[in-house]
Design an enzyme around this catalytic site. Sequence first.
Site, PDB file in Angstrom:
ATOM      1  CG  ASP A  63      25.202  48.036   8.044  1.00  0.00           C
ATOM      2  OD1 ASP A  63      26.029  47.608   7.219  1.00  0.00           O
ATOM      3  OD2 ASP A  63      25.473  48.234   9.247  1.00  0.00           O
ATOM      4  CE1 TYR A  81      26.049  45.768  14.726  1.00  0.00           C
ATOM      5  CE2 TYR A  81      24.610  45.971  12.830  1.00  0.00           C
ATOM      6  CZ  TYR A  81      25.798  46.251  13.468  1.00  0.00           C
ATOM      7  OH  TYR A  81      26.735  47.040  12.837  1.00  0.00           O
ATOM      8  CE  LYS A 113      28.450  45.945   9.730  1.00  0.00           C
ATOM      9  NZ  LYS A 113      26.979  45.914   9.794  1.00  0.00           N
ATOM     10  CG  HIS A 124      31.365  43.367  13.188  1.00  0.00           C
ATOM     11  ND1 HIS A 124      30.100  43.007  13.604  1.00  0.00           N
ATOM     12  CD2 HIS A 124      31.447  44.705  13.400  1.00  0.00           C
ATOM     13  CE1 HIS A 124      29.459  44.084  14.054  1.00  0.00           C
ATOM     14  NE2 HIS A 124      30.267  45.119  13.936  1.00  0.00           N
TER      15      HIS A 124
END
Length: 326
Positions: A44, A49, A78, A111
Amino acid sequence: MSSEFILAGEDKIPSVGLGLWKIDRESTAEIVYKAIEIGYRHIDAACDYGNEYEAGDGIRKAIDDGLVRREDLWITSKLWNTFHRAEVVPVALEKTLSDLELDYLDLYHIHFPISLAHVPIDKRYPPGWFYDPDAEHPQMKEDPVPILETWQAMIECQKSGLIRHLGVCNFGVSLIRDLMASSSVKPAVLQVELHPYLTQEKLLRFCAQHDIHVTGFSPLGAQSYFSIGMAEEGEGVIDRKETKAIAEQVGRTPAQVVLRWGLQRGTSIVPKTSRVERLKENLDLFDFELTDQQMNTLNALNQNRRFNDPGDFGEKAFHTFFPIYE
């Protein structure tokens, strides 16, 4: 219980994935490789990130070493808040695919239901929350884009074969209902914060009625938020006497009990860890079961306590009041 959940349309999503949020870039490739080696099949990821490039290295090495085939993996990413305009959705997706060294994603989420002013990839990537971090008073800069515009652009990417399934994160019932009323393509998956302090029963019930699978992020609750000041000591679900008592009854760790609770509710989970022993522990959830009484005990811990709330952290961290759940 199976290690997979069946989506509408009969495709299968692995019930336990590795969440990449807050995994250091320096260790991401190794952690992803180790996770696949141990048996994880769901990774994921997300633009925000900041470690998709390194995750791609780990995925590619695992495939090259013969640990898995690409089609054995389920890779989620995302779309970030600054890429909601229709013309930049495919640009963001291509960047993610390039970083992950993939030809397609299994699942691509919006997101947040938050649309911010576009920041070009060659200017700053990942863009983050600030429009201009170097400004005298940096803030988030809203650029109102209808969710449908973003969604339709994602549908076009799906039609071209770059995405297998579309999803949304951090959406509530009203937004999902409106999206389904506006488009013939409904979300295959909703990803939201879920743990015994935030059980969200009505949201789960709504999704079940409409064949939308739910993935829980931060499935251990406060653990992901201590280091960034979004949770305080004493707020950990795994530290509760109720959780510890159940762990003793079933001969598992408190963390395994809470993760198993998530699976038995019919939700997939994406716990994050950078430790190999925890990777193994978080996946070792399929040879025990919680009783109805134990499930009810954990359900009763609900406080509607949301740790990941832009209405709170937006103002504290990014000098911008930006509630989305109220």
